[in-house]
Design a protein around this motif. Structure first.
Motif, PDB file in Angstrom:
ATOM      1  N   SER A  86      40.915  18.856   7.113  1.00 39.93           N
ATOM      2  CA  SER A  86      39.936  19.629   8.136  1.00 39.93           C
ATOM      3  C   SER A  86      39.303  20.839   7.737  1.00 39.93           C
ATOM      4  O   SER A  86      38.655  21.787   8.405  1.00 39.93           O
ATOM      5  CB  SER A  86      40.744  20.013   9.926  1.00 39.93           C
ATOM      6  OG  SER A  86      41.541  20.828   9.346  1.00 39.93           O
ATOM      7  N   GLN A  87      39.265  21.225   5.995  1.00 31.24           N
ATOM      8  CA  GLN A  87      38.634  22.126   5.299  1.00 31.24           C
ATOM      9  C   GLN A  87      38.208  21.921   4.376  1.00 31.24           C
ATOM     10  O   GLN A  87      39.080  21.505   3.489  1.00 31.24           O
ATOM     11  CB  GLN A  87      39.860  23.243   4.969  1.00 31.24           C
ATOM     12  CG  GLN A  87      39.751  25.083   4.259  1.00 31.24           C
ATOM     13  CD  GLN A  87      40.892  25.816   3.875  1.00 31.24           C
ATOM     14  OE1 GLN A  87      42.056  25.319   3.925  1.00 31.24           O
ATOM     15  NE2 GLN A  87      40.313  26.757   2.787  1.00 31.24           N
ATOM     16  N   ASP A 159      45.835  19.138  12.377  1.00 29.22           N
ATOM     17  CA  ASP A 159      46.524  20.349  13.104  1.00 29.22           C
ATOM     18  C   ASP A 159      46.418  20.286  14.482  1.00 29.22           C
ATOM     19  O   ASP A 159      46.530  19.292  15.141  1.00 29.22           O
ATOM     20  CB  ASP A 159      44.338  20.566  13.000  1.00 29.22           C
ATOM     21  CG  ASP A 159      44.036  20.838  11.840  1.00 29.22           C
ATOM     22  OD1 ASP A 159      43.767  20.090  10.771  1.00 29.22           O
ATOM     23  OD2 ASP A 159      43.239  21.414  11.674  1.00 29.22           O
ATOM     24  N   ARG A 170      48.026  25.093  11.518  1.00 28.16           N
ATOM     25  CA  ARG A 170      47.461  23.414  10.182  1.00 28.16           C
ATOM     26  C   ARG A 170      48.458  23.436   9.692  1.00 28.16           C
ATOM     27  O   ARG A 170      49.017  23.881   8.437  1.00 28.16           O
ATOM     28  CB  ARG A 170      46.479  23.770   9.486  1.00 28.16           C
ATOM     29  CG  ARG A 170      45.856  23.371   8.996  1.00 28.16           C
ATOM     30  CD  ARG A 170      44.744  23.380   8.275  1.00 28.16           C
ATOM     31  NE  ARG A 170      43.177  23.918   9.695  1.00 28.16           N
ATOM     32  CZ  ARG A 170      42.367  23.693   9.028  1.00 28.16           C
ATOM     33  NH1 ARG A 170      41.846  24.816   7.911  1.00 28.16           N
ATOM     34  NH2 ARG A 170      41.090  23.887  10.156  1.00 28.16           N
TER      35      ARG A 170
ATOM     36  N   ALA B 142      35.244  17.468   6.086  1.00 30.51           N
ATOM     37  CA  ALA B 142      35.723  18.057   6.718  1.00 30.51           C
ATOM     38  C   ALA B 142      35.208  19.530   7.768  1.00 30.51           C
ATOM     39  O   ALA B 142      35.874  20.344   8.861  1.00 30.51           O
ATOM     40  CB  ALA B 142      36.637  18.963   5.358  1.00 30.51           C
ATOM     41  N   GLU B 145      34.905  18.104  10.683  1.00 30.11           N
ATOM     42  CA  GLU B 145      36.273  18.301  12.369  1.00 30.11           C
ATOM     43  C   GLU B 145      36.503  19.357  12.035  1.00 30.11           C
ATOM     44  O   GLU B 145      37.077  19.743  13.169  1.00 30.11           O
ATOM     45  CB  GLU B 145      37.180  17.576  10.862  1.00 30.11           C
ATOM     46  CG  GLU B 145      38.436  18.145  11.401  1.00 30.11           C
ATOM     47  CD  GLU B 145      39.182  17.728  12.806  1.00 30.11           C
ATOM     48  OE1 GLU B 145      38.077  16.413  13.320  1.00 30.11           O
ATOM     49  OE2 GLU B 145      39.992  18.014  13.550  1.00 30.11           O
ATOM     50  N   SER B 146      36.118  20.971  11.005  1.00 32.85           N
ATOM     51  CA  SER B 146      36.569  21.548  11.186  1.00 32.85           C
ATOM     52  C   SER B 146      35.226  22.541  12.196  1.00 32.85           C
ATOM     53  O   SER B 146      35.887  22.915  13.093  1.00 32.85           O
ATOM     54  CB  SER B 146      36.228  23.193  10.528  1.00 32.85           C
ATOM     55  OG  SER B 146      37.239  23.083   9.307  1.00 32.85           O
ATOM     56  N   GLN B 149      36.141  21.352  16.143  1.00 33.55           N
ATOM     57  CA  GLN B 149      37.841  22.164  16.203  1.00 33.55           C
ATOM     58  C   GLN B 149      37.429  23.520  16.885  1.00 33.55           C
ATOM     59  O   GLN B 149      38.432  23.986  17.807  1.00 33.55           O
ATOM     60  CB  GLN B 149      38.934  22.728  14.898  1.00 33.55           C
ATOM     61  CG  GLN B 149      39.578  21.605  15.210  1.00 33.55           C
ATOM     62  CD  GLN B 149      40.346  21.367  13.812  1.00 33.55           C
ATOM     63  OE1 GLN B 149      40.751  22.898  13.086  1.00 33.55           O
ATOM     64  NE2 GLN B 149      40.834  20.444  13.173  1.00 33.55           N
ATOM     65  N   LYS B 170      31.423  12.545  11.682  1.00 39.59           N
ATOM     66  CA  LYS B 170      32.970  12.949  10.750  1.00 39.59           C
ATOM     67  C   LYS B 170      32.907  11.477  10.509  1.00 39.59           C
ATOM     68  O   LYS B 170      33.080  10.820   9.188  1.00 39.59           O
ATOM     69  CB  LYS B 170      33.412  13.354  11.025  1.00 39.59           C
ATOM     70  CG  LYS B 170      34.981  13.249  10.962  1.00 39.59           C
ATOM     71  CD  LYS B 170      35.850  13.602  11.392  1.00 39.59           C
ATOM     72  CE  LYS B 170      37.236  13.088  11.912  1.00 39.59           C
ATOM     73  NZ  LYS B 170      38.296  13.909  12.522  1.00 39.59           N
ATOM     74  N   ASP B 187      38.168   7.520  12.180  1.00 40.54           N
ATOM     75  CA  ASP B 187      37.073   8.787  12.403  1.00 40.54           C
ATOM     76  C   ASP B 187      36.378   7.985  13.811  1.00 40.54           C
ATOM     77  O   ASP B 187      36.040   9.195  14.821  1.00 40.54           O
ATOM     78  CB  ASP B 187      36.692   9.261  11.565  1.00 40.54           C
ATOM     79  CG  ASP B 187      37.526   9.727  10.879  1.00 40.54           C
ATOM     80  OD1 ASP B 187      38.488  10.521  11.162  1.00 40.54           O
ATOM     81  OD2 ASP B 187      36.617  10.032  10.027  1.00 40.54           O
TER      82      ASP B 187
END
Lengths: 205, 411
Positions: A86-87, A159, A170, B142, B145-146, B149, B170, B187
């Motif tokens: 997720s990064q 996460d 994470r 990613a 997704e970030s 969040q 995503k 996803d």
């Protein structure tokens, strides 16, 4: 009168000290192996260094690779190194360091094929053979090198966020595999894992 | 009367404490400080990144980056989005401005801007689109997704993690990651869990994103401007989009105003409300003390006039003391600053739409028809909208100049 003069002098000297103090530098060098003042749950420099150092040591100690009579040709780049986490990250930070440290430590026991520079190599070869430019010091080879092994890998994350406190955790699992490009067998693999937690300030929740 | 200079000094000191740095307005641009890859047309949009106060830097980076991305200047757009997202994602161990913004005398806007969750989510969303345009679908995924969040923390549990557009994107990004085939299904399942009634199909190929309208606005409301409320962007916002012949299926992907406005209270709102209550209480106390002081002052005059010297002096001291206490209270009330942060990312759109494109199909030759809540509509050829096109993505922005204002009808 004297009190007033003292006050004026004190104020002036305070102002002068304020003006004359040396400016603080805006940028400082910090140790890339240590966590800095700016942190978060993301991958940081110390993670990349620790991870690649461990993989280099482990890969060179691998008996399959160590037993090979001829130095194997290996491709290590980010083409099959996938970020499933997720990064967003520049994956080349990992693969380039891994390749360079391996190349240094292997000292000829492994040779590396720069597949992403294929166009550059092809152009140079064509110009040499067309006579546009002279031959290099080394004898020409018939073909561009193929590879015996290629690095693959995945960056994966798990996460967790507490919606009430904004605390975020994470877990990272970063896998590395060396795949035989003839048989498809994985001849070496390892993983690096760590977990980070951070909490955003109340102003930003 | 003897206490007046002291009150005056106190007023000066308190005023000095609460003064904030003014934001520079227009100034000459030093082009030597602007990176060479910033197009000339966008230099004025880039300049505040270095010229404005540091606490506004992320906001200026976001505004510039989005404008640059829409103009096709991807390199500077990526760089400024990355810088902004680094600041958003970082937790600083010592940040003076953040501490200041929590203090009674300073407004919330003293903090370094990181945006509200919908803005932070969109920053990741746009970065994801740029990754996709560069063919880095794993990093695009990613980023989406970030972004998702960013919407996961809220007091009201019903409004968290509902930024469905980023889950859709995503799933679209993971469909373009051949090494991670199983991810695409996972996803898409996540998206369908969140939006079970969605008319959209699992994205596997090309899509078009269309942005309309202008950014949701943040407005300070209530006592001391301590309440943050959201309004739709300036002007009248279109609420429906279709192609002129109606042949293309356009689906609403996200209503950013709804994302902003339906999120419920923020954690910091409690602190700001405490500031506002302090301000109100100080004002009430100061007013009452002032009235009592006035009464004592009148009593002093009457006593003096009646020849009751000692009684008159006593009333005079009481009047001075109450006057000082009243002044302090009123000053504290005046200097308390519960004003909420109303800085907002003005380049954002009001709504996002998506079109699933068949292989080889494009919206480039279509005409968009925008309809407003009063039924009025007008058409914009896609060629006149800002366009970014790649093998897998078309990105259209119906620009602000097509904003419609309803006619004023006089009775």
């Amino acid at each position: 009168m004297s009190l007033k003069r003292t006050l004026i002098l004190a104020t002036c000297s305070a102002l002068a000290v304020g003006c004359a103090s040396a400016p603080k530098p805006n940028a400082t060098y910090v140790n890339p192996d240590e966590a800095g003042k700016v942190t978060g749950v993301g991958i940081e420099s110390q993670d990349i260094r620790a991870m690649t150092d461990r993989m280099v040591r482990d890969m060179l100690a691998n008996p399959v690779i160590a037993r090979l009579q001829n130095p194997p040709y290996v491709i290590i780049d980010d083409a099959y190194f996938v970020n499933e986490g997720s990064q967003p990250i520049n994956k080349r930070l990992i693969t380039e360091r891994l390749m360079i440290e391996l190349n240094r430590a292997a000292a000829g026991r492994m040779l590396f094929v720069e597949r992403q520079a294929e166009d550059m190599v092809r152009e140079e070869r064509e110009r040499k053979r067309a006579g546009e430019i002279g031959a290099g010091a080394n004898a020409p080879v018939r073909q561009v090198a193929g590879a015996d092994y290629r690095l693959t890998g995945r960056i994966m994350t798990l996460d967790q966020i507490d919606p009430k406190t904004g605390r975020q955790g994470r877990y990272y699992q970063i896998t590395f595999k060396l795949v035989d490009l003839e048989s498809g067998l994985t001849v070496w693999s390892n993983l690096y894992e760590f977990k980070k937690e951070a909490e955003a300030g109340v102003l930003y929740r | 009367m003897t206490l007046r200079p002291a009150i005056l000094s106190l007023a000066v000191v308190l005023t000095a404490c609460a003064t904030s740095q003014p934001t520079p307005t227009r100034e000459l641009i030093d082009t030597s400080r602007i990176p060479a890859d910033v197009p000339v047309a966008l230099q004025r949009a880039w300049w505040p990144i270095v010229a404005a106060p540091a606490r506004d830097r992320v906001l200026h980076r976001l505004n510039f980056a989005l404008a640059a991305a829409r103009a096709g200047a991807f390199r500077p757009a990526e760089r400024e989005f990355d810088q902004a997202l680094n600041a958003i994602a970082s937790v600083f161990s010592d940040r003076k401005n953040a501490k200041k913004a929590l203090k009674l005398w300073y407004e919330e806007g003293m903090k370094d801007f990181k945006g509200e969750p919908y803005e932070r989510a969109m920053a990741y969303g746009y970065r994801g689109l740029l990754y996709a345009l560069a063919g880095e679908y794993d990093n695009a995924r990613a980023a989406f997704e970030s972004g998702f969040q960013q919407d996961a923390v809220a007091i009201d549990a019903d409004t968290v993690a509902d930024f469905s557009s980023l889950l859709y994107l995503k799933a679209w990004a993971s469909a373009h990651m051949p090494i991670s085939r199983s991810l695409a299904q996972d996803d898409w399942d996540d998206y369908q869990k969140l939006v079970p009634q969605s008319p959209l199909r699992r994205p596997a190929g090309r899509i078009a994103i269309i942005e309309t309208g202008s950014a949701p606005r943040k407005v300070a409301d209530g006592v001391g401007h301590a309440e943050l409320v959201y309004r739709r962007g300036k002007g009248y916002q279109p609420n429906h989009l279709q192609t002129a012949n109606g042949a293309v299926r356009i689906a609403l992907l996200e209503d950013l105003f709804l994302q902003a406005a339906t999120r419920g209270p923020r954690f910091v709102d409690r602190i700001i409300q405490n500031k506002a209550q302090f301000m109100e209480r100080s004002l009430a106390t100061g007013t009452v003390l002032s009235e009592i002081g006035d009464a004592a002052w009148i009593a002093n005059i009457w006593s003096t006039a009646a020849g009751a010297g000692k009684v008159g002096m006593g009333a005079g001291y009481a009047s001075d003391a109450l006057g000082l206490a009243s002044a302090i209270s009123l000053l504290l009330s005046a200097k308390a600053n519960p004003h909420v942060d109303t800085r907002y990312w003005a380049e954002l759109p009001d709504r996002l739409y998506v079109v699933e494109l068949a292989d080889g199909a494009t919206l480039f030759n279509e005409t968009f028809e925008l309809t407003y809540p009063d039924g009025w509509s007008f058409s914009v050829p896609a060629t006149e909208t800002v366009v970014v096109r790649s093998d897998t993505l078309e990105w259209y922005r119906v620009p602000h100049r097509f904003r419609y204002r309803p006619p004023i009808v006089y009775p």
